[in-house]
Design a protein around this motif. Structure first.
Motif, short mmCIF file in Angstrom:
data_model
loop_
_atom_site.label_atom_id
_atom_site.label_comp_id
_atom_site.label_asym_id
_atom_site.label_seq_id
_atom_site.Cartn_x
_atom_site.Cartn_y
_atom_site.Cartn_z
N GLY A 145 48.84 27.87 -16.16
CA GLY A 145 49.01 27.07 -17.36
C GLY A 145 48.14 25.83 -17.40
N ASN A 146 47.36 25.62 -16.34
CA ASN A 146 46.63 24.36 -16.24
C ASN A 146 45.17 24.53 -15.84
N GLY A 147 44.69 25.76 -15.77
CA GLY A 147 43.27 25.94 -15.49
C GLY A 147 42.93 26.37 -14.08
N THR A 148 41.65 26.64 -13.89
CA THR A 148 41.14 27.21 -12.65
C THR A 148 39.83 26.52 -12.28
N GLN A 149 39.61 26.39 -10.98
CA GLN A 149 38.30 25.96 -10.47
C GLN A 149 37.82 27.03 -9.52
N ALA A 150 36.66 27.60 -9.84
CA ALA A 150 36.03 28.59 -8.97
C ALA A 150 34.73 27.97 -8.46
N SER A 151 34.53 28.00 -7.15
CA SER A 151 33.37 27.34 -6.55
C SER A 151 32.56 28.29 -5.69
N LEU A 152 31.24 28.18 -5.84
CA LEU A 152 30.30 28.81 -4.91
C LEU A 152 30.06 27.75 -3.84
N VAL A 153 30.38 28.08 -2.60
CA VAL A 153 30.22 27.13 -1.50
C VAL A 153 29.14 27.66 -0.58
N MET A 154 28.06 26.86 -0.44
CA MET A 154 26.91 27.29 0.37
C MET A 154 26.57 26.22 1.39
N PRO A 155 26.20 26.64 2.60
CA PRO A 155 25.74 25.66 3.58
C PRO A 155 24.45 25.01 3.08
N ARG A 156 24.30 23.73 3.33
CA ARG A 156 23.09 23.04 2.89
C ARG A 156 21.87 23.44 3.71
N SER A 157 22.11 23.96 4.91
CA SER A 157 20.97 24.41 5.72
C SER A 157 20.57 25.81 5.27
#
Length: 160
Positions: A145-157
């Motif tokens: 009822g309040n939304g979603t956060q989907a994240s692509l998480v990648m190492p900076r190296s």
């Protein structure tokens, strides 16, 4: 069956712009707010087409499940050595019971939507596979009822 990655260096700014323009082509009149300042100058080493596809899948989902009058935001950030590209929406949210299964092939949080939406249940599985190829991961947080956060998480190296 995994395709060979066409590895190059792509700016976060360019990756986000490419995914945004592709997603908005299929959603005329919709708007996605961006907040890329924290990481816009970062570079990502990987397959540009695959990464754009992964981000576009998240944007397409947000557009599909968020009413037109509600906000969608694309945020680039840096956190503990990782680069995060997060799509936040104010849609219907996803039940806690479904979150661990998102990204499994053919899994649908709402099977009743299958025929109406025309989806295959493969979108997030593709995203997860692309992220694994890039030594990264897909993270999803949601409140029903309040939304979603989907994240692509990648190492900076760089990936190997």
């Amino acid at each position: 069956e995994q395709q060979k990655l066409q590895v190059s260096t792509i700016s976060v700014q360019e990756l986000c712009e490419d995914a945004l323009s592709a997603a908005l082509l299929g959603a005329p009149g919709r708007k996605i707010e961006t907040n890329l300042a924290a990481a816009a100058s970062e570079q990502v080493v990987g397959d540009a087409d695959a990464l754009v596809r992964a981000l576009r899948n998240l944007l397409d989902n947000a557009l599909h499940y968020t009413p037109p009058e509600r906000a969608i935001e694309l945020v680039a950030s840096l956190q503990a050595g990782d680069l995060l590209l997060s799509v936040r929406d104010q849609g219907c949210g996803i039940s806690k019971v479904h979150i661990p299964h998102l990204g499994e092939r053919f899994y649908r949080a709402d099977p009743s939507r299958a025929r109406k939406s025309g989806g295959t249940g493969l979108g997030l599985a593709i995203v997860r596979a692309i992220m694994e190829q890039h030594s990264g991961r897909l993270e999803i947080q949601s409140v029903e009822g309040n939304g979603t956060q989907a994240s692509l998480v990648m190492p900076r190296s760089p990936i190997d």
